[in-house]
Design an enzyme around this catalytic site. Structure first.
Site, PDB file in Angstrom:
ATOM      1  N   GLN A  36      23.432   4.251  -1.460  1.00 45.68           N
ATOM      2  CA  GLN A  36      22.685   3.512  -2.483  1.00 45.68           C
ATOM      3  C   GLN A  36      22.183   2.175  -1.947  1.00 45.68           C
ATOM      4  OE1 GLN A  36      23.963   3.324  -6.565  1.00 45.68           O
ATOM      5  NE2 GLN A  36      25.116   5.236  -6.362  1.00 45.68           N
TER       6      GLN A  36
ATOM      7  N   THR B 261      27.784   0.439  -8.568  1.00 44.73           N
ATOM      8  CA  THR B 261      27.099   0.312  -7.287  1.00 44.73           C
ATOM      9  C   THR B 261      25.595   0.220  -7.492  1.00 44.73           C
ATOM     10  OG1 THR B 261      28.870   1.523  -6.192  1.00 44.73           O
ATOM     11  CG2 THR B 261      26.773   1.362  -5.021  1.00 44.73           C
ATOM     12  N   TYR B 262      25.074   1.044  -8.382  1.00 44.60           N
ATOM     13  CA  TYR B 262      23.627   1.041  -8.633  1.00 44.60           C
ATOM     14  C   TYR B 262      23.161  -0.329  -9.134  1.00 44.60           C
ATOM     15  CZ  TYR B 262      19.069   2.267 -10.506  1.00 44.60           C
ATOM     16  OH  TYR B 262      17.725   2.303 -10.781  1.00 44.60           O
ATOM     17  N   VAL B 263      23.849  -0.890 -10.124  1.00 43.50           N
ATOM     18  CA  VAL B 263      23.414  -2.188 -10.654  1.00 43.50           C
ATOM     19  C   VAL B 263      23.599  -3.296  -9.624  1.00 43.50           C
ATOM     20  CG1 VAL B 263      23.736  -1.523 -13.065  1.00 43.50           C
ATOM     21  CG2 VAL B 263      25.575  -2.718 -11.886  1.00 43.50           C
TER      22      VAL B 263
ATOM     23  N   THR C  16      23.041  -2.936  -6.468  1.00 41.72           N
ATOM     24  CA  THR C  16      21.872  -2.848  -5.585  1.00 41.72           C
ATOM     25  C   THR C  16      20.653  -3.474  -6.239  1.00 41.72           C
ATOM     26  OG1 THR C  16      21.100  -0.629  -6.313  1.00 41.72           O
ATOM     27  CG2 THR C  16      22.728  -0.718  -4.510  1.00 41.72           C
TER      28      THR C  16
END
Length: 147
Positions: free
Chosen positions: A12, A54-56, A58
């Site tokens: 990611q 993890t997405y937020v 990034t």
């Protein structure tokens, strides 16, 4: 985050952060003066859904890269912004997703629908226009008021 593997974490960040970092670095040598840079963040950054840590992270990193890069390139009249789409009607989003979930997410917007890719494209087009030259280091929530 508790179930995120190291491989998922690295993947990611490689896609969402390293990709933007490389594009920004390259743009410093090829983008004409008075141009515009528009990156994508995510409205989910403000919702705090489980499993999206993890997405937020990034997407928050993308917003920070924009802030710093604008200071490095601003003397050339280049503005740097981001757009944070919400729930968008794309094949990736709707794939194998029950209509009930899509309807529930649509209800989070006062417009009672999920956004279409064209909704985001219009925001990006505006940010790339001369009318938006004084808008700099902003993250525009293109999400129909999703909350």
């Amino acid at each position: 985050m508790k179930d995120t593997t190291d491989e998922d974490f690295i993947r990611q960040f490689d896609i969402n952060v390293k990709g933007v970092f490389n594009a920004l670095r390259e743009s410093s040598t090829i983008l004409v003066d008075n141009g515009s840079i528009i990156n994508l963040s995510a409205s989910i950054n403000h919702i705090m859904l489980p499993t999206y840590g993890t997405y937020v992270a990034t997407k928050a990193a993308v917003e920070q890269l924009n802030r710093v890069f604008s200071k490095e390139i601003g003397d050339r009249g280049i503005n740097v912004n981001s757009v944070s789409p919400g729930t968008t009607n794309t094949e990736l989003f709707t794939f194998e997703k029950p209509q009930e979930i899509i309807d529930r997410l649509a209800s989070l917007s006062p417009f009672n629908r999920i956004e279409e890719p064209g909704d985001i494209a219009k925001i990006v087009l505006f940010l790339a226009s001369d009318d938006a030259k004084w808008i700099n280091v902003q993250n525009i929530g293109g999400n129909g008021g999703m909350s």
